[in-house]
Design a protein around this motif. Structure first.
Motif, PDB file in Angstrom:
ATOM      1  N   GLU A  46       0.839  -1.208   0.000  1.00 45.88           N
ATOM      2  CA  GLU A  46       0.000   0.000   0.000  1.00 45.88           C
ATOM      3  C   GLU A  46       0.869   1.251   0.000  1.00 45.88           C
ATOM      4  O   GLU A  46       0.614   2.191  -0.754  1.00 45.88           O
ATOM      5  N   ARG A  47       1.885   1.277   0.851  1.00 42.33           N
ATOM      6  CA  ARG A  47       2.782   2.441   0.918  1.00 42.33           C
ATOM      7  C   ARG A  47       3.541   2.644  -0.387  1.00 42.33           C
ATOM      8  O   ARG A  47       3.724   3.774  -0.844  1.00 42.33           O
ATOM      9  N   ARG A  48       4.025   1.521  -1.002  1.00 41.47           N
ATOM     10  CA  ARG A  48       4.759   1.631  -2.280  1.00 41.47           C
ATOM     11  C   ARG A  48       3.861   2.214  -3.367  1.00 41.47           C
ATOM     12  O   ARG A  48       4.269   3.114  -4.112  1.00 41.47           O
ATOM     13  N   PHE A  54       1.977   9.448  -5.744  1.00 44.38           N
ATOM     14  CA  PHE A  54       2.301  10.834  -5.436  1.00 44.38           C
ATOM     15  C   PHE A  54       3.566  11.309  -6.144  1.00 44.38           C
ATOM     16  O   PHE A  54       3.659  12.471  -6.524  1.00 44.38           O
ATOM     17  N   ASP A  55       4.511  10.428  -6.316  1.00 43.73           N
ATOM     18  CA  ASP A  55       5.754  10.829  -6.993  1.00 43.73           C
ATOM     19  C   ASP A  55       5.535  11.086  -8.474  1.00 43.73           C
ATOM     20  O   ASP A  55       6.148  11.979  -9.051  1.00 43.73           O
TER      21      ASP A  55
END
Length: 158
Positions: A46-48, A54-55
């Protein structure tokens, strides 16, 4: 060994993205109960994905953002209006802090009402004075007839 193969199969990423089928979801849920390490792998996935989103995000042009926000504001205002049924909000905040601005038709309406009230006041006073005059005339007539009758009665006895 089987757990590592399961993690690398990509099922966790499809689960996080919501692309996994029902059987894959049930299988992953069952595996998460058996292997708590999968919970951390799901959180890492999920974080990746969130970081990648966003990046690599591309911001829309400002005009599109404003149009979308305006539409959202209208929909939100419509939802509030439905929630408050027949409530109408009229903004009467002064623009420069010294006076309240009102629509032109309201000004005309209030002027007409003011003029009509003065006309009705004039007629009320006029007809009240006429009524008092008639009342005084009616009071004078019986008094005059009584005097005439008394004079005739006095003349009769003489």
């Amino acid at each position: 060994m089987e757990l590592k193969f399961y993690i690398e199969s990509g099922i966790i990423e499809s689960y996080v993205l919501g692309l996994a089928s029902e059987t894959e979801v049930e299988e992953l849920e069952h595996m998460r109960k058996l292997f708590p390490e999968l919970d951390t792998e799901v959180e890492l996935a999920e974080r990746r994905l969130e970081k990648a989103c966003f990046d690599e995000a591309v911001l829309p042009p400002v005009e599109i953002r404003e149009r979308v926000l305006q539409k959202v504001r209208w929909e939100y205002a419509g939802a509030q209006a439905d929630a408050q049924s027949n409530y109408t909000f009229i903004n009467i905040q002064p623009k420069d802090g010294s006076h309240i601005s009102v629509h032109r038709w309201w000004k005309i309406f209030f002027i007409i009402i003011f003029i009509l009230s003065k006309i009705f006041l004039f007629f009320a006073i006029f007809y009240y004075l006429k009524y008092r005059q008639e009342k005084e005339k009616q009071e004078e007539v019986p008094a005059a007839t009584v005097l005439i009758h008394e004079q005739k009665a006095n003349n009769f006895y003489i």
